[in-house]
Write a protein that holds these residues in place. Sequence first.
Motif, PDB file in Angstrom:
ATOM      1  N   UNK A 123      -1.037 -18.089  28.538  1.00 12.79           N
ATOM      2  CA  UNK A 123      -2.270 -18.931  28.791  1.00 12.79           C
ATOM      3  C   UNK A 123      -2.799 -18.957  30.325  1.00 12.79           C
ATOM      4  N   UNK A 124      -1.987 -18.950  31.119  1.00 10.86           N
ATOM      5  CA  UNK A 124      -2.334 -18.683  32.532  1.00 10.86           C
ATOM      6  C   UNK A 124      -3.083 -17.339  32.807  1.00 10.86           C
ATOM      7  N   UNK A 125      -2.653 -16.407  32.187  1.00 11.55           N
ATOM      8  CA  UNK A 125      -3.014 -15.063  32.292  1.00 11.55           C
ATOM      9  C   UNK A 125      -4.411 -14.764  31.706  1.00 11.55           C
ATOM     10  N   UNK A 126      -4.572 -15.501  30.655  1.00 14.71           N
ATOM     11  CA  UNK A 126      -6.017 -15.634  29.841  1.00 14.71           C
ATOM     12  C   UNK A 126      -7.137 -16.499  30.631  1.00 14.71           C
ATOM     13  N   UNK A 127      -6.465 -17.570  31.237  1.00 15.99           N
ATOM     14  CA  UNK A 127      -7.575 -18.373  31.984  1.00 15.99           C
ATOM     15  C   UNK A 127      -7.826 -17.698  33.220  1.00 15.99           C
ATOM     16  N   UNK A 128      -7.012 -16.797  33.849  1.00 19.71           N
ATOM     17  CA  UNK A 128      -7.376 -15.870  35.035  1.00 19.71           C
ATOM     18  C   UNK A 128      -8.493 -14.858  34.558  1.00 19.71           C
TER      19      UNK A 128
END
Length: 381
Positions: free
Chosen positions: A163-168
């Motif tokens: 989820x963090x990588x997608x937000x980035x």
Amino acid sequence: MNAQPSLDDFKALDLPPARPSRLRRNLLIAAVPLALALGGGYVWVTGGRYVATDDAYVKQDRVTVMPQVSGQIASVSVAENQTVKAGDPLFTIDDSAYRATVAADEARLQSARLDVEKLKAAYAQAVSEASTARDALATAETQDERVQSLRKSGVVAQSDADTSALALQQARGAVAAADSQVLSAKAALAGNPEIPTDSHPEVLEAQAALNVAQLNLAHTVVTAPQDGVATQTSRLLKGQYVTPSTAVVALMATGNTWIEANFKETDLEHMLDGQPVSVRFDGYPGRSFEGRLELIGAGTGSEFALIPAQNASGNWVKVVQRVPVRVDLAGADLPPVRAGMSASVDVDTGRSRGLPAPVGRALAAIGIGGSPAAAAGQDAK
């Protein structure tokens, strides 16, 4: 009573016969033709300085006035043969439609200026959004680094790391979109965010359209292009519809008057530009006006005729041609003259015929009038 003398009494007188003097009679007989010959020779030798023609006419510029816009004639301000000055109104065209066009173009110009102001505001907003997107990207990068570090330690689940990588990735896309919006807003401002409003292409286009409309409105008043006399005004009828290709009035320009004189080709030998000219108008007998020979035509009158002479035919007869010569009357105190009036022109060539070459050589040979070599050189000239 005294008797009358008879014929016999006269015969008886021894009187010498009256015999006229032959010498005196011969001198008188020879003197008359000699005087005529000397006088004629003197006139011929000293003549030829002035070249004259009565095939000359007054010329003036003729200006055909045509409107530059279409419409109905609303008013006429000039009459036939009326003298006008440059800028005087001749006639006007109904301008109601042209005034409406000017008003509409003025509104378009104001609208274009407002559009430019909106484009500047859109550019500022795009720059602000791009800045916000970059801040969000920085935050997403920091958070993703923390999450990925915790994931390696096993503290955070794999789903949270994804989820963090997608937000980035979304933050980076938002920055790219924001930069694209900035470029688009900048392009809408002609590549210069600081461009003055009236220098924007959209405003310039609207301003050009307004200028054309104002020019067309000004052209509804048709004025005299120069000083002159109005003629052929009978075609100026109120209510008549005219177009830019309609010749409605003519103007004879009185500010530029000259003489076109047609000289025989045999008279052109010593004529040069700038020679003084004396002009007499048939309409003003007894008066002479000074002018100047301005130029000699490039061809004879027959060369510019609509149907030139066919000199190649078998019935050819040689005819002395005439060449048009322009006489400048600038500075002359002219009376009222009209184009086409007849005139007589005398050109002062400043050169007389002089003695015939054989006579000059003969006189030079006996020591009169120069040396034979000089006479031969003059003859060669």
